[in-house]
Design a protein around this motif. Structure first.
Motif, PDB file in Angstrom:
ATOM      1  N   PHE A   1       0.839  -1.212   0.000  1.00 12.14           N
ATOM      2  CA  PHE A   1       0.000   0.000   0.000  1.00 12.14           C
ATOM      3  C   PHE A   1       0.867   1.252   0.000  1.00 12.14           C
ATOM      4  O   PHE A   1       0.604   2.212  -0.721  1.00 12.14           O
TER       5      PHE A   1
ATOM      6  N   TYR B   1     -16.122   5.558   1.423  1.00 16.75           N
ATOM      7  CA  TYR B   1     -14.964   4.764   1.823  1.00 16.75           C
ATOM      8  C   TYR B   1     -15.364   3.766   2.921  1.00 16.75           C
ATOM      9  O   TYR B   1     -15.056   3.963   4.094  1.00 16.75           O
TER      10      TYR B   1
ATOM     11  N   ASN C   1     -13.069   0.846   9.961  1.00 14.77           N
ATOM     12  CA  ASN C   1     -11.925   1.057  10.859  1.00 14.77           C
ATOM     13  C   ASN C   1     -12.339   1.914  12.044  1.00 14.77           C
ATOM     14  O   ASN C   1     -11.992   1.623  13.188  1.00 14.77           O
TER      15      ASN C   1
ATOM     16  N   TYR D   1     -15.828  -6.800   2.904  1.00 13.43           N
ATOM     17  CA  TYR D   1     -15.407  -6.397   4.243  1.00 13.43           C
ATOM     18  C   TYR D   1     -16.476  -5.668   5.075  1.00 13.43           C
ATOM     19  O   TYR D   1     -16.556  -5.912   6.290  1.00 13.43           O
TER      20      TYR D   1
ATOM     21  N   TYR E   1     -16.757  -6.776   8.862  1.00 14.95           N
ATOM     22  CA  TYR E   1     -16.641  -5.839   9.990  1.00 14.95           C
ATOM     23  C   TYR E   1     -17.825  -6.041  10.931  1.00 14.95           C
ATOM     24  O   TYR E   1     -17.686  -6.214  12.136  1.00 14.95           O
TER      25      TYR E   1
HETATM   26  C1  LIG Z   1     -13.261  -6.957   8.731  1.00  8.82           C
HETATM   27  C2  LIG Z   1     -11.749  -6.879   8.578  1.00  8.82           C
HETATM   28  C3  LIG Z   1     -11.129  -8.270   8.668  1.00  8.82           C
HETATM   29  C4  LIG Z   1     -11.162  -5.981   9.661  1.00  8.82           C
HETATM   30  N1  LIG Z   1     -10.167  -5.152   9.063  1.00  8.82           N
HETATM   31  C5  LIG Z   1     -10.121  -5.074   7.782  1.00  8.82           C
HETATM   32  N2  LIG Z   1      -9.314  -4.302   7.058  1.00  8.82           N
HETATM   33  C6  LIG Z   1      -8.433  -3.384   7.712  1.00  8.82           C
HETATM   34  C7  LIG Z   1      -8.247  -2.155   6.967  1.00  8.82           C
HETATM   35  N3  LIG Z   1      -8.125  -2.297   5.536  1.00  8.82           N
HETATM   36  C8  LIG Z   1      -8.101  -1.157   4.799  1.00  8.82           C
HETATM   37  N4  LIG Z   1      -8.571  -0.056   5.417  1.00  8.82           N
HETATM   38  C9  LIG Z   1      -8.615   1.107   4.732  1.00  8.82           C
HETATM   39  N5  LIG Z   1      -8.209   1.229   3.463  1.00  8.82           N
HETATM   40  C10 LIG Z   1      -7.720   0.149   2.848  1.00  8.82           C
HETATM   41  S1  LIG Z   1      -7.111   0.017   1.235  1.00  8.82           S
HETATM   42  C11 LIG Z   1      -6.732  -1.625   1.383  1.00  8.82           C
HETATM   43  C12 LIG Z   1      -6.147  -2.386   0.253  1.00  8.82           C
HETATM   44  C13 LIG Z   1      -4.643  -2.184   0.204  1.00  8.82           C
HETATM   45  F1  LIG Z   1      -4.401  -0.951  -0.217  1.00  8.82           F
HETATM   46  C14 LIG Z   1      -7.050  -2.082   2.615  1.00  8.82           C
HETATM   47  C15 LIG Z   1      -7.631  -1.086   3.455  1.00  8.82           C
HETATM   48  C16 LIG Z   1      -8.257  -3.633   4.977  1.00  8.82           C
HETATM   49  C17 LIG Z   1      -9.370  -4.360   5.603  1.00  8.82           C
HETATM   50  S2  LIG Z   1     -11.295  -6.110   7.072  1.00  8.82           S
END
Ligand SMILES: CC1(C)CN=C(N2CCN(c3ncnc4sc(CCF)cc34)CC2)S1
Length: 490
Positions: free
Chosen positions: A144, A265, A271, A308, A312
């Motif tokens: 990333f 988003y 998050n 996701y 979540y």
């Molecule tokens: C329900 C969960 C298992 C808990 N956290 C999760 N994530 C944590 C945060 N993540 C993310 N959070 C914000 N923006 C992005 S952009 C991206 C792809 C690589 F660039 C990942 C991701 C990925 C998903 S999914």
């Protein structure tokens, strides 16, 4: 970018979280466009000072104000900022006066500058490798981080058309007059040849979850700030978070939320929901609402093709022992994945579904059949129905895919789970094979199950199944069942 503005310089030396918040506020509210390099360097510096081995011990043993930080001097930030400017401008011709649009060659060149300046070999999945602070002080970035650095580099060079594109497990860039050109700029996964410079998946990869059926989050500058804030990693070690870093991330996400930059988003909203579950803020909406907002964002802007948001929400319900609700969230997640063809680039979401099916659901069944649950889900037909919908989605995911999903390791927990529901509970749920005209079919038990018609990219459509498992044979035994053979045989 014209350099660090006086109004922002005035906030230094930064000694607490509210000064960092103020810097982001300045940048988000009145900067013509937020300076990605400045914000990533500052966020990375704060994160590094509070989580990296060197002085982390210091923080833990010294009682500090919850919002106090190791002092961040202007000269430190200025030095790193101008280092980034120099790296970019010495390698690539700046776009004087923001006149022209980026080209594929330009984007590839910026990607090469970042790529070729990284440490030869290092552990790519390590924490705290996402920011320009990591890039400029350690020459290390995660996948990333490389994509983010390319976008920040293009901004520094005066190309305001280059933006970050995000799927649930990958990042790339969009550019050009209409913002419709796409380019890979980083690697993905382990042992895969990078495709840097190429257009985004036209072939089979287009049908993989990795590219979310061409429904990625296309960032504005403000959403790129949301991405860098989301990527802040408060973990100190496998079991502890640095609470100041988590607090900073939570405050910044609320700032972005209030300014409307999280609307499109879903993962950033999720998050924030996770952080709110841990440390709820006075006077703020409940985390459960945030998880619902993430889902409706995905439904509204991304044609409900993101998984996701449902995981979540399912994780939240699971942690709070709301098992009936968790089954519904996970079945909804499964309704998304069934659209896709499983490809080898989809390991992350495979692991997600594997954990739900083979760890979380079996744990729930164990707890619920311990005999002490009065209101047990084992008596609820809708729970059984949602479980079947969950498993069937995974089966359909496999159908038409070059790579198999299910194996014997899946079948044992699956059979174990299904057999925990008595015949009279199962009988209260009926399957309708085929596609009722109205698209929604009323169920004997009063539940509604959308009969979404899944047009897989390959043109064949399978009606989704449904909710049923009668103790006898399938109701209409002439019909071709929609069940995966492994379920059929139960
Ligand atoms: C329900 C969960 C298992 C808990 N956290 C999760 N994530 C944590 C945060 N993540 C993310 N959070 C914000 N923006 C992005 S952009 C991206 C792809 C690589 F660039 C990942 C991701 C990925 C998903 S999914």
């Amino acid at each position: 970018m014209a350099g660090i503005r006086e109004i922002d310089k005035a906030l230094f030396p930064i000694k607490n979280i509210s000064s960092v918040i103020q810097l982001f506020k300045n940048q988000l509210e009145d900067a013509c466009e937020p300076d990605l390099a400045l914000l990533s360097i500052v966020a990375g510096a704060v994160e590094n000072s509070l989580t990296c081995r060197s002085n982390a011990g210091l923080q833990v043993c010294e009682p500090v104000e919850p919002t106090s930080l190791p002092v961040l001097e202007l000269h430190t930030i200025e030095a790193l900022y101008s280092k980034f400017q120099t790296i970019m401008k010495s390698a690539v011709e700046p776009n004087k006066g923001f006149k022209s649009y980026a080209t594929r060659e330009l984007v590839k060149k910026v990607s090469d500058v970042v790529w070729n300046s990284l440490t030869r070999s290092y552990y790519k999945d390590r924490a705290h490798l996402q920011s320009l602070y990591s890039y400029l002080t350690g020459s290390k970035l995660d996948c990333f981080g490389v994509a983010f650095a390319v976008v920040a580099g293009c901004q520094a060079l005066g190309y305001s058309d280059v933006h970050l594109a995000l799927s649930e497990d990958h990042a790339w860039v969009v550019f050009g007059e209409r913002g419709t050109e796409t380019a890979e700029v980083t690697w993905h996964g382990k042992g895969n040849e990078d495709k840097r410079g190429q257009e985004i998946g036209k072939g089979v990869s287009a049908r993989s979850w990795l590219y979310v059926n061409n429904k990625p989050v296309i960032c504005t500058r403000h959403m790129e700030v949301a991405a860098l804030v989301s990527a802040i990693n408060p973990s100190l070690n496998a079991t502890h978070d640095a609470f100041e870093v988590a607090l900073l991330q939570q405050e910044l996400l609320w700032l972005l939320y209030d300014l409307g930059h999280l609307k499109k988003y879903p993962m950033a909203i999720g998050n924030l929901g996770d952080l709110e579950e841990i440390a709820p803020k006075e006077g703020r909406i409940a985390c459960s609402i945030l998880f619902e907002e993430a889902i409706s964002s995905a439904r509204t802007y991304y044609n409900n093709q993101h998984v996701y948001p449902y995981t979540y929400q399912g994780g939240y319900f699971y942690r709070n022992k709301m098992y009936k609700e968790a089954f519904e969230s996970w079945a909804n997640a499964s309704d998304v994945i069934r659209l896709y063809n499983y490809s080898r680039d989809d390991e992350e979401i495979y692991k997600e579904f594997l954990e739900i099916a083979n760890e979380l659901i079996p744990h729930i069944m164990k707890v619920e059949s311990s005999g002490f649950s009065a209101n047990t889900i084992l008596k609820k037909p809708e729970c059984f129905a949602n479980l079947l919908r969950f498993y069937d989605g995974i089966c359909q995911w496999e159908e038409g895919s070059a790579t198999p999903v299910l194996h014997i390791g899946w079948a044992k927990p699956l059979v174990n789970t299904i057999s925990k529901f008595d015949a009279e509970v199962r009988a209260q749920v009926d399957i309708v094979c085929g596609r009722p005209e109205d698209g929604v079919s009323k169920r004997a038990n009063g539940g509604y199950f959308n009969n979404n018609n899944y047009e897989k990219e390959n043109g064949t459509s399978d009606t989704d199944l449904l909710s049923s498992f009668s103790s006898k044979t399938l109701k209409d035994d002439q019909s071709t069942s929609n069940f995966h053979p492994s379920i059929e045989a139960l």
